[in-house]
Design an enzyme around this catalytic site. Structure first.
Site, mmCIF file in Angstrom:
data_model
loop_
_atom_site.group_PDB
_atom_site.id
_atom_site.type_symbol
_atom_site.label_atom_id
_atom_site.label_comp_id
_atom_site.label_asym_id
_atom_site.label_seq_id
_atom_site.Cartn_x
_atom_site.Cartn_y
_atom_site.Cartn_z
ATOM 1 N N ARG A 259 0.196 -0.604 -1.689
ATOM 2 C CA ARG A 259 1.313 -1.530 -1.571
ATOM 3 C C ARG A 259 0.741 -2.924 -1.316
ATOM 4 O O ARG A 259 -0.371 -3.071 -0.800
ATOM 5 C CB ARG A 259 2.237 -1.123 -0.423
ATOM 6 C CG ARG A 259 2.904 0.237 -0.624
ATOM 7 C CD ARG A 259 3.757 0.607 0.583
ATOM 8 N NE ARG A 259 4.445 1.877 0.391
ATOM 9 C CZ ARG A 259 3.960 3.076 0.685
ATOM 10 N NH1 ARG A 259 2.740 3.152 1.232
ATOM 11 N NH2 ARG A 259 4.652 4.174 0.467
ATOM 12 N N LYS A 284 3.471 3.133 4.982
ATOM 13 C CA LYS A 284 4.905 3.325 5.173
ATOM 14 C C LYS A 284 5.156 4.693 5.799
ATOM 15 O O LYS A 284 4.593 5.702 5.369
ATOM 16 C CB LYS A 284 5.618 3.217 3.822
ATOM 17 C CG LYS A 284 7.123 3.093 3.927
ATOM 18 C CD LYS A 284 7.722 2.798 2.572
ATOM 19 C CE LYS A 284 9.229 2.593 2.680
ATOM 20 N NZ LYS A 284 9.829 2.280 1.358
ATOM 21 N N HIS A 390 4.506 -5.057 -6.646
ATOM 22 C CA HIS A 390 4.736 -3.617 -6.498
ATOM 23 C C HIS A 390 4.779 -2.908 -7.854
ATOM 24 O O HIS A 390 4.581 -1.683 -7.926
ATOM 25 C CB HIS A 390 6.039 -3.369 -5.736
ATOM 26 C CG HIS A 390 6.149 -1.989 -5.155
ATOM 27 N ND1 HIS A 390 5.385 -1.561 -4.092
ATOM 28 C CD2 HIS A 390 6.917 -0.928 -5.506
ATOM 29 C CE1 HIS A 390 5.690 -0.305 -3.789
ATOM 30 N NE2 HIS A 390 6.606 0.105 -4.642
ATOM 31 N N ARG A 393 1.761 -0.864 -8.569
ATOM 32 C CA ARG A 393 1.727 0.471 -7.953
ATOM 33 C C ARG A 393 2.462 1.478 -8.840
ATOM 34 O O ARG A 393 2.024 2.616 -8.980
ATOM 35 C CB ARG A 393 2.340 0.384 -6.554
ATOM 36 C CG ARG A 393 2.307 1.665 -5.752
ATOM 37 C CD ARG A 393 2.637 1.342 -4.298
ATOM 38 N NE ARG A 393 3.278 2.444 -3.613
ATOM 39 C CZ ARG A 393 2.627 3.407 -2.970
ATOM 40 N NH1 ARG A 393 1.307 3.407 -2.958
ATOM 41 N NH2 ARG A 393 3.290 4.368 -2.337
ATOM 42 N N HIS A 416 3.206 9.613 -0.387
ATOM 43 C CA HIS A 416 4.620 9.983 -0.347
ATOM 44 C C HIS A 416 4.811 11.321 0.361
ATOM 45 O O HIS A 416 4.057 12.273 0.118
ATOM 46 C CB HIS A 416 5.189 10.087 -1.762
ATOM 47 C CG HIS A 416 5.293 8.778 -2.463
ATOM 48 N ND1 HIS A 416 5.207 8.642 -3.831
ATOM 49 C CD2 HIS A 416 5.481 7.517 -1.983
ATOM 50 C CE1 HIS A 416 5.337 7.371 -4.168
ATOM 51 N NE2 HIS A 416 5.496 6.679 -3.064
ATOM 52 N N TYR A 425 8.148 7.083 -9.592
ATOM 53 C CA TYR A 425 7.113 6.149 -10.032
ATOM 54 C C TYR A 425 6.546 6.526 -11.406
ATOM 55 O O TYR A 425 5.801 5.756 -11.991
ATOM 56 C CB TYR A 425 5.955 6.131 -9.016
ATOM 57 C CG TYR A 425 6.226 5.293 -7.792
ATOM 58 C CD1 TYR A 425 5.608 4.056 -7.637
ATOM 59 C CD2 TYR A 425 7.097 5.727 -6.809
ATOM 60 C CE1 TYR A 425 5.856 3.284 -6.518
ATOM 61 C CE2 TYR A 425 7.350 4.961 -5.684
ATOM 62 C CZ TYR A 425 6.729 3.747 -5.546
ATOM 63 O OH TYR A 425 6.978 2.969 -4.439
#
Length: 456
Positions: A259, A284, A390, A393, A416, A425
């Site tokens: 990120r 995150k 982003h 990514r 994740h 994604y």
């Protein structure tokens, strides 16, 4: 609401004065993390309490405060829910032991004025008193700086909307009307509306101590937009328009799936050249993970670390050796903030005074620097897409899957928790594949085939 019952129980003779003050603060923070606190009975289970404690740790809460916060939830379980499960005693004992080691004093004693002043930090005295109070509460409860900034902005906007600084006179109806205006007139996204609601809930419940019921508001529709990503050829076209530090950041964000914030916050100790990987700390969801160290980034990364080392020596010589560490780490490792290993890989060109602590140090590179360079590169490359950092990514995940990488491996590299998030994604260029064609292309192909057969 059960929060009101909890506060009545707290004021009894079961707790000392210090706990009577702090327990409601911690339970409100716990409640705000669970459906924004708008429930009759708050769920209490071990996973939720562990997650709550870890979120406090990630935002710099020392062990003695986490000990107090878990005890507040335990008290709520005992005297409001009237239950004995889950058993939190082991967690309480571990945090108590760590807390005594950190403070070296009686945990039951109230925080000293110096400790509270350090927690609250510095304020802009030109701001309204209720905003200064809100900032102080958020810092005491260890909210992230970005969260503080966002929540304060929404409270200020609400104050402007109602044209008053006396916000305690307003209630659920007024907040609901404001949230509706954001959705209907402001046309904001669902996430923006939720952020505004969270900010106002924190202010009313944690600052004013006012219990709010159901917020009747028109909800913004949650969009189903497909994010932007780039093809391999577009990545090549983009890369040639980056130089220096920005080129290195491009290589890391796309090459390691970082990120933008994770790239800016890399510390020297987390670059493992011998093993060929990068350790991403406090990503995150407060998760650590390991990802690639792209070979193309190794030499420029070593040069960048040399630059960071030179700035470190300059800072030490001029009497500014420190670097930001979360509060608990700064107490646990008092000399770590002066070590090169903890310095940022991408340090700022200038030192600045931290708005919260008042400490002067060199922070990491600002968010706008790479974002602005990215916009310019998009324009120069002639790529008519509304891409952002982003998007690199998203491209990382898509290109890995296109190359045959297992989706579970991509999930781990991305950090994740849910594989459904990873699937978002992996974009349509891979999902369609080469075997599926548009019916228009099939129609044209059939027409050409019939034409050739007629000629023969």
């Amino acid at each position: 609401m059960s929060l009101a019952q909890f506060e009545r129980e707290v004021l009894g003779d079961r707790l000392g004065d210090n706990d009577q003050i702090w327990f409601p603060r911690w339970l409100r923070r716990y409640a705000l993390g669970i459906r924004n606190g708008l429930v009759d009975d708050l769920p209490v289970n071990k996973d939720l309490v562990v997650k709550f404690s870890r979120s406090l740790l990630a935002n710099g809460a020392p062990a003695w405060q986490r000990w107090q916060a878990v005890r507040a939830v335990e008290f709520y379980r005992d005297f409001v829910l009237r239950r004995s499960e889950p058993d939190l005693s082991e967690m309480v004992m571990i945090l108590a032991r760590l807390g005594r080691k950190e403070r070296n004093i009686d945990l039951e004693a109230p925080p000293t004025p110096d400790e509270l002043a350090k927690l609250r930090g510095n304020f802009n005295r030109n701001e309204p008193l209720f905003i200064q109070t809100m900032r102080g509460e958020m810092r005491v409860l260890h909210y992230a700086a970005a969260t503080e900034k966002a929540y304060v902005r929404w409270v200020k906007r609400f104050s402007k909307y109602v044209n008053s600084g006396e916000l305690d006179q307003f209630d659920e109806k007024d907040i609901g009307t404001y949230l509706t205006s954001l959705a209907v007139e402001g046309n904001v996204s669902a996430s923006t509306q939720n952020q505004a609601q969270s900010g106002l809930l924190f202010f009313y419940q944690c600052v004013l101590g006012k219990q709010l019921g159901f917020l009747n508001a028109v909800r913004a529709r949650r969009s189903e937009q497909i994010p932007v990503w780039f093809s391999r050829k577009e990545i090549d076209r983009l890369l040639v328009h980056f130089v220096g530090v920005h080129r290195l950041m491009f290589l890391l964000i796309y090459g390691a799936g970082l990120r933008h914030k994770e790239c800016r916050r890399l510390r020297i100790k987390d670059i493992c050249f011998d093993e060929g990987h990068i350790v991403v700390r406090n990503g995150k969801g407060e998760k650590d993970r390991i990802t690639f160290l792209p070979e193309l980034a190794i030499d420029p990364l070593k040069s960048q670390i040399d630059v960071a080392a030179r700035l470190h020596r300059i800072d030490v010589d001029e009497g500014y050796p420190q670097v930001y560490l979360p509060y608990a780490l700064a107490r646990k490792y008092p000399n770590a903030c002066q070590e090169l290993a903890w310095k940022w890989v991408f340090p700022s060109r200038q030192r600045c005074r931290d708005k919260r602590s008042g400490q002067v140090w060199r922070h990491h590179i600002a968010e706008e620097q790479f974002a602005n360079a990215f916009k310019i590169a998009l324009r120069h490359a002639g790529i008519p897409k509304h891409g952002v950092p982003h998007s690199l990514r998203h491209s990382f995940a898509t290109h890995l899957v296109e190359a045959g990488t297992d989706i579970s491996t991509v999930q781990k590299l991305m950090g994740h928790k849910d594989i459904e998030t990873t699937m978002k994604y992996v974009h349509v260029s891979h999902q369609l594949g080469d075997s599926i064609k548009s019916p228009m292309d099939t129609l044209v192909h059939d027409r050409e085939l019939r034409s050739r057969q007629t000629r023969h």
